[in-house]
Enzyme design. Structure first.
Site, PDB file in Angstrom:
ATOM      1  N   CYS A  32       7.170   5.433   0.985  1.00 18.31           N
ATOM      2  CA  CYS A  32       7.488   5.291   2.407  1.00 18.31           C
ATOM      3  C   CYS A  32       8.970   5.026   2.604  1.00 18.31           C
ATOM      4  CB  CYS A  32       6.680   4.158   3.010  1.00 18.31           C
ATOM      5  SG  CYS A  32       4.905   4.350   2.807  1.00 18.31           S
ATOM      6  N   ALA A  76       0.817  -1.210   0.000  1.00 17.96           N
ATOM      7  CA  ALA A  76       0.000   0.000   0.000  1.00 17.96           C
ATOM      8  C   ALA A  76       0.848   1.255   0.000  1.00 17.96           C
ATOM      9  CB  ALA A  76      -0.923   0.014   1.223  1.00 17.96           C
ATOM     10  N   CYS A  77       2.182   1.097  -0.023  1.00 17.74           N
ATOM     11  CA  CYS A  77       3.063   2.227   0.208  1.00 17.74           C
ATOM     12  C   CYS A  77       4.154   2.256  -0.840  1.00 17.74           C
ATOM     13  CB  CYS A  77       3.671   2.100   1.604  1.00 17.74           C
ATOM     14  SG  CYS A  77       4.990   3.253   1.934  1.00 17.74           S
ATOM     15  N   GLY A  78       4.278   3.398  -1.534  1.00 10.59           N
ATOM     16  CA  GLY A  78       5.318   3.504  -2.535  1.00 10.59           C
ATOM     17  C   GLY A  78       6.511   4.303  -2.075  1.00 10.59           C
TER      18      GLY A  78
END
Length: 273
Positions: A118, A114-116
């Site tokens: 981060c 869900a995190c690019g």
């Protein structure tokens, strides 16, 4: 290669009834990328097209711009409890003269599905200078063609039909011809896989193309499009404020809420005719 899906027992509750059944789930596993033996990042991804994922990531970080910039890629030894190769560690050797990613490109944390962005040290670290001027691309896309891409992208999602748990990214010509489609639990991974395949095939810069993504358009997805020379980014959902800001600065056409026959054009609307 690791499995893309697994089967698991589940109990379904429907209209007061309990039904025992077997469900198909998409696999999510870590992939560690190393450059010259040094760890670059660990991302949670759906196994498959890992070489494309790594290539697309390095392209988006401004490390490589052509296929010959990568000398080799190989899976390193790694086994699970059953003694089988996990394919979860990929070592990349860059060609002579190609500089390894700077420390600012290295993730401080595991990148989840869900995190690019981060783990980046600062926002400025992702404002990488693009090798091609997207603003100068004279691409023109018919509005009806652009509006049709989310449906065509969804129709091309083979694994989603079995699991309902994947994002997708598709690369199309300005005329609407599908060039590539990839699925992954992470939308940023799906984009890396599409753009990585394009670079490995020698298509970058991707002038006159459209990148269509399921879900929203984040800053990182806009950045990846710009770094690959894509002039038009279309998302089913909303863009973020930073994605619009980056699109405005770089000359990228950013379309959001592309559904049925409607869409919002946030930047460079003249490309959509």
């Amino acid at each position: 290669m690791g499995r893309v899906t697994v089967r698991r027992k589940t109990t379904r509750l429907a209209a007061g009834r309990r039904i025992e059944r077997v469900d198909t789930l998409v696999v999510e596993e870590p992939l560690e990328l190393r450059v010259g033996g040094e760890s670059l990042q660990v991302t949670m991804r759906t196994p498959g097209d890992d070489f494309d994922l790594a290539t697309g990531f390095l392209l988006a970080e401004g490390v490589i711009t052509k296929p010959s910039d990568v000398l080799s890629m190989r899976y390193c030894a790694g086994v699970d409890a059953n003694g089988e190769q996990t394919y979860n560690l990929l070592d990349i050797t860059l060609a002579r003269g190609v500089e390894a990613p700077p420390k600012s490109a290295r993730r401080n944390t595991t990148v989840t599905s869900a995190c690019g962005v981060c783990g980046k040290d600062s926002l400025e670290d992702v404002r990488t200078k693009a090798a091609w001027a997207v603003a100068e691309d004279a691409a023109a896309v018919k509005a009806e063609v652009l509006a049709s891409l989310p449906v065509r992208l969804r129709e091309a999602q083979k694994i989603f039909d079995r699991t309902g748990g994947l994002h997708a990214a598709g690369l199309f010509t300005a005329e609407g011809d599908l060039l590539a489609v990839k699925e992954d639990v992470g939308r940023h991974n799906a984009v890396d896989k599409v753009l990585g395949q394009a670079l490995r095939e020698g298509r970058v810069p991707l002038r006159g193309t459209v990148l269509a993504v399921s879900g929203r358009a984040s800053f990182e997805l806009a950045q990846k499009a710009v770094m690959a020379g894509v002039p038009v980014l279309a998302a089913v959902s909303a863009p973020s404020s930073l994605a619009v800001e980056l699109a405005e600065e770089s000359g990228l056409t950013l379309a959001g809420f592309v559904r049925d026959d409607t869409m919002n054009l946030y930047t460079r609307p003249e490309r959509i005719v």
